[in-house]
Design an enzyme around this catalytic site. Structure first.
Site, PDB file in Angstrom:
ATOM      1  N   HIS A 136       0.759  -1.175   0.035  1.00 54.89           N
ATOM      2  CA  HIS A 136      -0.137   0.085  -0.104  1.00 54.89           C
ATOM      3  C   HIS A 136       0.773   1.292   0.060  1.00 54.89           C
ATOM      4  CE1 HIS A 136       0.722  -0.319   4.154  1.00 54.89           C
ATOM      5  NE2 HIS A 136      -0.010  -1.053   4.383  1.00 54.89           N
ATOM      6  N   ASP A 173      -6.192  -4.240   0.115  1.00 53.45           N
ATOM      7  CA  ASP A 173      -6.136  -3.999   1.609  1.00 53.45           C
ATOM      8  C   ASP A 173      -7.576  -4.030   2.342  1.00 53.45           C
ATOM      9  OD1 ASP A 173      -4.916  -3.682   4.111  1.00 53.45           O
ATOM     10  OD2 ASP A 173      -4.183  -1.629   4.066  1.00 53.45           O
TER      11      ASP A 173
HETATM   12 ZN   LIG Z   1      -0.618  -2.518   6.133  1.00 57.68          ZN
HETATM   13 ZN   LIG Z   2      -3.346  -4.427   5.348  1.00 57.14          ZN
END
Ligand SMILES: [Zn+2]
Ligand SMILES: [Zn+2]
Length: 417
Positions: free
Chosen positions: A226, A299
């Site tokens: 991320h 995520d």
């Molecule tokens: Zn993370």
């Molecule tokens: Zn994560």
């Protein structure tokens, strides 16, 4: 590495348009693409299905928020044929026993094949390495302490050495906790105006730089999770140019939103890492376009309503994403011309598969059938009751999107549509 429900496969046919515009009918027999013939009149696009390398399934420990069954059903609805689950559960996936029991449950419950990452440190405490070799033998898909950074550089250095033995990559959540600890959102003019504690870009980028330096020193690959800030993208570009085998992912929310969204004080705009500035977002989109960032990762982080239904500062970080990722990025990146459809499809499928050594979904005779059928013109509104996930903490609630997953075939079986 991936486990799913084995034992049978459907015989099915799918009609769709290929990315080049040609209409085809695809026949799947015994789980394999057996024929691709011209013809058919479907307006929907047929493409290799998606791979999500970053999903929180919340089990064991928080089955009220997600389970293997509900999370993989959400993945199927989002067009995914494979996902990788994070180990920051309760208990943590830091032993072959916990990993083995998850894989056993997945064999019964998983709607799409799932791989489980194991933690780098025991109990995610950042002090003692897990048995990486043993966990690799037990089927760990990769190693990560996601949710937390590996604070100790010495520990990460040893993890890089052992990961080579285990033959699985390390995936890193880059956060310098002494810089981020008081932060609820990106540090900038919006945080100053809202009076919320800021989380400076440096909190991510200094850790990205450190992790890349360790990878360069050890001559080992690593995967950055991320990425959210332009300084981090610049560091990744420099490291890759210098020959470091680093891959990276970006999330739909970081690719679409900026910290301006936090003005709503909606807890579903609170993520770790926090939403950045417009220049951060532009850098991420550019890096996704040119392949510096090779994967879209959701995520997907389910939270219960009670947890998220609190003032912004008290809310936990994280949003769901499996069921909306394609539509969000099609609506906000492809339709305005920021990225091509072909590039988006690649970054959601072959890109993440390659980064984690998983089989690449391909639309070819003889390949295992991992396909998604997409109606690019369908308009729909994201609503709380429309999710297969057990949680509905989406940043897209109430929004209208264009582009919808019509059917998903994962490992030869029709799992959605
Ligand atoms: Zn993370
Ligand atoms: Zn994560």
């Amino acid at each position: 590495m991936l486990v799913g429900r084995n034992g049978y496969s459907d015989s099915l046919t799918l009609e769709g348009r290929l990315a080049g515009g040609r209409c085809v009918t695809v026949t799947v027999s015994d789980g394999v693409i057996s024929r691709i013939e011209p013809g058919g009149s479907s307006r929907a696009l047929l493409a290799p299905a998606f791979v999500d390398p970053h999903v929180h399934l919340r089990t064991p420990g928080r089955e009220d928020e997600e389970t293997i069954a509900s999370g993989t059903a959400a993945a199927a609805a989002g067009g995914y044929c494979a996902i990788l689950a994070m180990p920051n559960t309760d208990p943590v996936v830091d032993s072959a026993a916990v990993l083995g029991s998850l894989r056993e449950t997945a064999r019964r419950e998983a709607v799409v094949p799932v791989g489980f990452m194991a933690s780098i440190s025991k109990g995610l405490a950042g002090e003692e390495l897990t048995e990486l070799g043993e966990l690799g033998d037990a089927g760990a898909a990769a190693f990560t302490d996601d949710g937390r950074p590996v604070v100790s550089a010495a520990l990460l250095r040893r993890a890089l050495q052992y990961a080579e033995v285990a033959g699985r990559p390390l995936a890193l959540h880059c956060e310098e906790p002494t810089l981020s600890h008081a932060g609820h959102m990106h540090e900038g003019t919006v945080s100053a105006e809202l009076g919320l504690g800021g989380w400076p870009s440096l909190a991510e980028s200094v850790m990205v730089e450190r992790d890349l330096a360790l990878a360069a020193h050890e001559g080992q690959p690593l995967h950055l999770m991320h990425l959210s800030k332009c300084e981090s993208v610049a560091a990744l570009e420099r490291a890759r140019a210098a020959g470091v085998a680093a891959t990276a992912e970006a999330t739909p929310h970081h690719l679409v939103l900026t910290d301006e969204a936090v003005r709503s004080l909606d807890p579903n705009t609170k993520m770790n890492p926090p939403l950045g500035s417009a220049s951060d977002r532009d850098a991420l989109v550019g890096a996704l376009r040119d392949g510096t960032i090779c994967c879209v990762a959701t995520d997907h982080a389910p939270h219960s309503r009670e947890e998220k239904d609190v003032p912004f500062e008290a809310a936990p970080f994280g949003v769901t994403g499996l069921e909306t990722a394609f539509a969000a990025l099609h609506t906000h990146l492809v339709e305005p011309g920021l990225i091509s459809l072909e590039t988006l499809l690649e970054r959601m499928s072959a890109g993440p598969a390659r980064a984690f050594g998983l089989p690449e979904p391909t639309l070819e005779v003889g390949a295992r059938a991992n396909l998604v059928l997409l109606d690019l013109e369908a308009e729909w509104t994201v609503t709380e009751d429309g999710f297969r996930s057990r949680s509905a903490n989406s940043w897209l609630l109430g929004q209208q999107l264009r582009g919808r997953v019509v059917k998903t075939v994962a490992d030869g079986r029709l799992v959605h549509g």
